[in-house]
Design a protein around this motif. Sequence first.
Motif, mmCIF file in Angstrom:
data_model
loop_
_atom_site.group_PDB
_atom_site.id
_atom_site.type_symbol
_atom_site.label_atom_id
_atom_site.label_comp_id
_atom_site.label_asym_id
_atom_site.label_seq_id
_atom_site.Cartn_x
_atom_site.Cartn_y
_atom_site.Cartn_z
ATOM 1 N N PHE A 173 0.773 -1.425 -0.085
ATOM 2 C CA PHE A 173 0.157 0.193 -0.037
ATOM 3 C C PHE A 173 0.832 1.105 -0.092
ATOM 4 N N PHE A 174 0.349 2.260 -0.794
ATOM 5 C CA PHE A 174 1.013 3.459 -0.884
ATOM 6 C C PHE A 174 0.231 4.764 -0.625
ATOM 7 N N ASP A 175 0.637 5.748 0.145
ATOM 8 C CA ASP A 175 -0.113 6.686 0.647
ATOM 9 C C ASP A 175 0.143 7.764 -0.334
ATOM 10 N N GLY A 176 -0.825 8.328 -0.978
ATOM 11 C CA GLY A 176 -0.748 9.366 -1.931
ATOM 12 C C GLY A 176 -1.111 10.702 -1.675
ATOM 13 N N ASN A 177 -0.718 11.723 -2.543
ATOM 14 C CA ASN A 177 -1.269 13.009 -2.226
ATOM 15 C C ASN A 177 -1.884 13.523 -3.613
ATOM 16 N N SER A 178 -2.319 14.661 -3.669
ATOM 17 C CA SER A 178 -3.184 15.307 -4.943
ATOM 18 C C SER A 178 -1.966 15.694 -6.131
ATOM 19 N N SER A 179 -0.687 15.493 -5.927
ATOM 20 C CA SER A 179 0.244 15.560 -6.879
ATOM 21 C C SER A 179 0.744 14.233 -7.417
ATOM 22 N N TRP A 180 -0.203 13.291 -7.012
ATOM 23 C CA TRP A 180 0.225 11.907 -7.357
ATOM 24 C C TRP A 180 1.522 11.422 -7.183
ATOM 25 N N VAL A 181 2.037 11.865 -6.045
ATOM 26 C CA VAL A 181 3.412 11.308 -5.348
ATOM 27 C C VAL A 181 3.035 10.420 -4.291
ATOM 28 N N PHE A 182 3.556 9.116 -4.318
ATOM 29 C CA PHE A 182 3.201 8.092 -3.331
ATOM 30 C C PHE A 182 4.440 7.526 -2.364
ATOM 31 N N THR A 183 4.114 7.231 -1.327
ATOM 32 C CA THR A 183 4.968 6.944 -0.220
ATOM 33 C C THR A 183 4.850 5.718 0.030
ATOM 34 N N ARG A 184 5.558 4.619 0.289
ATOM 35 C CA ARG A 184 5.152 3.283 0.499
ATOM 36 C C ARG A 184 4.913 3.249 2.024
ATOM 37 N N ARG A 185 3.557 2.660 2.482
ATOM 38 C CA ARG A 185 3.291 2.670 3.671
ATOM 39 C C ARG A 185 3.927 1.249 4.556
ATOM 40 N N THR A 186 4.456 1.702 5.743
ATOM 41 C CA THR A 186 5.184 0.776 6.250
ATOM 42 C C THR A 186 4.303 -0.051 7.025
ATOM 43 N N ARG A 187 4.503 -1.372 7.514
ATOM 44 C CA ARG A 187 3.851 -2.403 8.189
ATOM 45 C C ARG A 187 3.520 -1.851 9.263
ATOM 46 N N GLY A 188 2.451 -1.910 9.719
ATOM 47 C CA GLY A 188 1.977 -1.679 11.228
ATOM 48 C C GLY A 188 1.323 -0.066 11.154
ATOM 49 N N SER A 189 1.166 0.471 10.098
ATOM 50 C CA SER A 189 0.928 1.840 10.050
ATOM 51 C C SER A 189 -0.704 1.937 10.107
ATOM 52 N N SER A 190 -1.370 2.593 10.822
ATOM 53 C CA SER A 190 -2.728 2.565 10.926
ATOM 54 C C SER A 190 -3.427 3.058 9.547
ATOM 55 N N THR A 191 -4.352 2.531 9.114
ATOM 56 C CA THR A 191 -5.596 3.101 8.186
ATOM 57 C C THR A 191 -6.833 3.219 8.369
ATOM 58 N N ASN A 192 -7.421 3.953 7.824
ATOM 59 C CA ASN A 192 -8.929 4.497 8.171
ATOM 60 C C ASN A 192 -9.666 3.304 7.353
ATOM 61 N N SER A 193 -10.298 2.481 8.146
ATOM 62 C CA SER A 193 -10.904 1.061 7.739
ATOM 63 C C SER A 193 -12.302 1.529 7.067
ATOM 64 N N SER A 194 -12.894 2.833 7.429
ATOM 65 C CA SER A 194 -14.092 3.003 6.603
ATOM 66 C C SER A 194 -13.937 3.633 5.305
ATOM 67 N N ARG A 195 -12.772 3.990 4.769
ATOM 68 C CA ARG A 195 -12.716 4.314 3.422
ATOM 69 C C ARG A 195 -13.156 3.569 2.373
ATOM 70 N N THR A 196 -13.700 3.954 1.069
ATOM 71 C CA THR A 196 -13.996 2.972 -0.038
ATOM 72 C C THR A 196 -12.843 2.739 -0.928
ATOM 73 N N VAL A 197 -12.698 1.624 -1.099
ATOM 74 C CA VAL A 197 -11.534 1.124 -2.332
ATOM 75 C C VAL A 197 -12.360 0.766 -3.484
ATOM 76 N N THR A 198 -11.914 1.096 -4.789
ATOM 77 C CA THR A 198 -12.493 0.845 -6.052
ATOM 78 C C THR A 198 -11.378 0.079 -6.769
ATOM 79 N N GLU A 199 -11.757 -1.182 -7.168
ATOM 80 C CA GLU A 199 -10.518 -2.154 -7.892
ATOM 81 C C GLU A 199 -11.090 -1.969 -9.443
ATOM 82 N N HIS A 200 -9.901 -1.858 -10.042
ATOM 83 C CA HIS A 200 -9.857 -1.569 -11.562
ATOM 84 C C HIS A 200 -9.107 -2.429 -12.221
ATOM 85 N N SER A 201 -9.477 -3.063 -13.350
ATOM 86 C CA SER A 201 -8.728 -4.070 -14.150
ATOM 87 C C SER A 201 -8.054 -3.449 -15.407
ATOM 88 N N ARG A 202 -7.078 -4.103 -15.951
ATOM 89 C CA ARG A 202 -6.808 -3.391 -17.217
ATOM 90 C C ARG A 202 -7.709 -3.339 -18.362
#
Length: 83
Positions: A50-79
């Motif tokens: 998992f990667f934390d993003g910002n509005s400039s499309w810059v992503f930082t790899r999330r370290t194991r054990g970091s907390s996440t918001n479990s209520s957010r919606t994730v949308t899956e996309h295929s090629r």
Amino acid sequence: MPLNFRRFYTGHSDRLGTLGYRWSHSYDTRLTFADNNDVGVVFGAGGEEFFDGNSSWVFTRRTRGSSTNSSRTVTEHSRSGRS
């Protein structure tokens, strides 16, 4: 260079993959997008990164054990563009 194709069965999944329900393969890598610009990479063998993003499309790899918001919606996309 050898071509390595492996298939994986995930009994607790209801995902319909290219090999059928609950099946994935070594080339079945996909991205998941959260509403807050975060991105997840899901590999065919079941591993996830998992990667934390910002509005400039810059992503930082999330370290194991970091907390996440479990209520957010994730949308899956295929090629192919289908969800």
